[in-house]
Design an enzyme around this catalytic site. Structure first.
Site, short mmCIF file in Angstrom:
data_model
loop_
_atom_site.label_atom_id
_atom_site.label_comp_id
_atom_site.label_asym_id
_atom_site.label_seq_id
_atom_site.Cartn_x
_atom_site.Cartn_y
_atom_site.Cartn_z
N LYS A 6 0.82 -1.35 -0.24
CA LYS A 6 -0.05 -0.12 -0.27
C LYS A 6 1.02 1.26 0.22
CE LYS A 6 -3.86 1.81 2.56
NZ LYS A 6 -4.99 1.52 3.65
N SER A 83 -9.44 1.28 2.28
CA SER A 83 -8.58 2.41 1.91
C SER A 83 -7.25 1.99 1.22
CB SER A 83 -8.16 3.07 2.31
OG SER A 83 -7.10 2.97 3.66
N SER A 107 -10.25 -0.90 7.23
CA SER A 107 -9.57 -1.06 5.81
C SER A 107 -9.07 -2.10 4.59
CB SER A 107 -8.68 0.63 6.01
OG SER A 107 -9.34 1.31 6.01
#
Length: 370
Positions: A6, A83, A107
């Site tokens: 990420k 996310s 997330s």
């Protein structure tokens, strides 16, 4: 194994973008790799690439107006969830074995549910968050996703501290919590619960009542503390770059900017009381609940922060804040549905017993194979 990282983690020689092109432009290449990806590299993994995130990880949708929305291959007309949307999509597409992301308020668990993957939010503090763009340090965790439970467990054996392991004596379920979810989610998870009851080698289920009426207040308190910390972490930069934010994320930071220390302190006290009551109910037991309140909204419904996404986010927060407020570990397990749209069942475990939960999830995967 290959890892999709990420775009919040430091990776030596790479710039962190945090989902925002202005942040990326002002970033310098990282001098060191953050502890979590460094541990995976040391264990023999390779980094497949840096994967997209919602801006500053402040969303559960997976949409990003700067770069576009990553795909959801399990439901192509639906959003991927955020996310950690990029790592999740990379794993779902087969571009990486492992997705390394973060979970502050869901997330990891939400996109895992939306895309039919396995995902873990570890015990708060179990995996170092150094070298990571923070959102809300009191709740931020480093988590990961995989297509199968064996891979999820293998990563856990690298990243999690080793402790003596023991079986769970029971798993708690509450109709009050399942009532938060949509009919579609309740139906799918209900079948999974019924299957669980039929397996003699799984912890026995125990029904307990839970006053779901307290959840909206807990969500407000969680979001207050989260928002105050998010502004402390990123507000100085954002106050100079308001126009660089997507509308949904900008609206959250605008609200966050208004929280005072008094707001934070009062919310923290109430949230601690909520967590203490949960600890009293759960003790050293598991709790089963939906990973998300609904299936993934469609891309047409979402339209970058539209009302459908905000309603789904608010209801899902009521479920995800249970692990977030208590710092407990939580693993999302995909369950089959009649229409093929992914749904997740979440196993919330005691703090520090992450590997026990992961080993139980691996056993569940064996039941599914039969």
């Amino acid at each position: 194994m290959t890892v999709a990282v990420k775009d919040l983690f430091d990776v030596e020689g790479r710039r962190v973008g945090a989902g925002n092109p202005d942040w990326l432009a002002e970033s310098a290449p990282a001098a060191h790799t953050a502890p979590a990806p460094a541990a995976l590299l040391a264990a023999g993994a390779t980094i497949a690439g840096i994967a997209r995130t919602d801006e500053f990880a402040y969303s559960l949708a997976g949409t990003n107006g700067h770069y576009g929305t990553p795909p959801n291959p399990a439901a192509p007309d639906r959003i991927p969830g955020g996310s950690s949307s990029g790592p999740v999509s990379a794993v779902a597409l087969g571009q990486a074995t492992v997705g390394l992301g973060t979970d502050t308020a869901g997330s990891i668990r939400v996109p895992a549910s939306y895309q039919g993957l396995y995902g873990i939010r570890p015990t708060q503090g179990a995996v170092p968050t150094d070298g990571l763009v923070p959102l809300a340090p009191s709740f931020d965790t480093v988590g990961w996703l995989a297509r199968d439970p064996e891979t999820l467990l293998a990563v856990g054996r690298v990243l999690l501290p080793s402790r003596d392991r023991r079986p769970f004596t029971r798993a708690i379920v509450s109709d009050d919590l399942f009532s938060v979810a949509s009919v579609q989610v309740r139906s799918a998870t209900g079948v999974a619960i019924a299957d669980w009851r039929g397996e003699s080698d799984l912890p026995p289920l125990e029904e307990r009542s839970f006053d779901a009426a307290c959840l909206p207040a807990a969500v407000r308190d969680f979001q207050t503390v989260q928002g105050w910390e998010a502004w402390q972490a990123n507000g100085p930069w954002i106050s100079r770059h308001w126009d660089s934010l997507n509308p949904d994320v900008r609206s959250r930071f605008e609200k966050a900017a208004g929280y005072t220390v008094t707001d934070r302190d009062r919310a923290s006290v109430r949230l601690a009381e909520f967590a203490a009551e949960l600890d009293r109910i759960l003790g050293d037991d598991l709790m089963l609940l939906p990973s998300a309140s609904s299936v993934a909204p469609t891309r047409a419904e979402a339209s970058l922060g539209g009302p459908v996404v905000e309603r789904a986010r608010a209801a899902t927060f009521a479920l995800t804040c249970i692990a977030g407020a208590t710092g407990r570990c939580a693993v999302s397990v995909p369950v089959p549905t009649s229409d093929g749209i992914p749904v997740g069942l979440c196993l919330v475990g005691p703090r520090g017993r992450d590997l026990d939960v992961l080993e139980l999830v691996a056993r569940l995967g064996g039941h599914e194979a039969r």
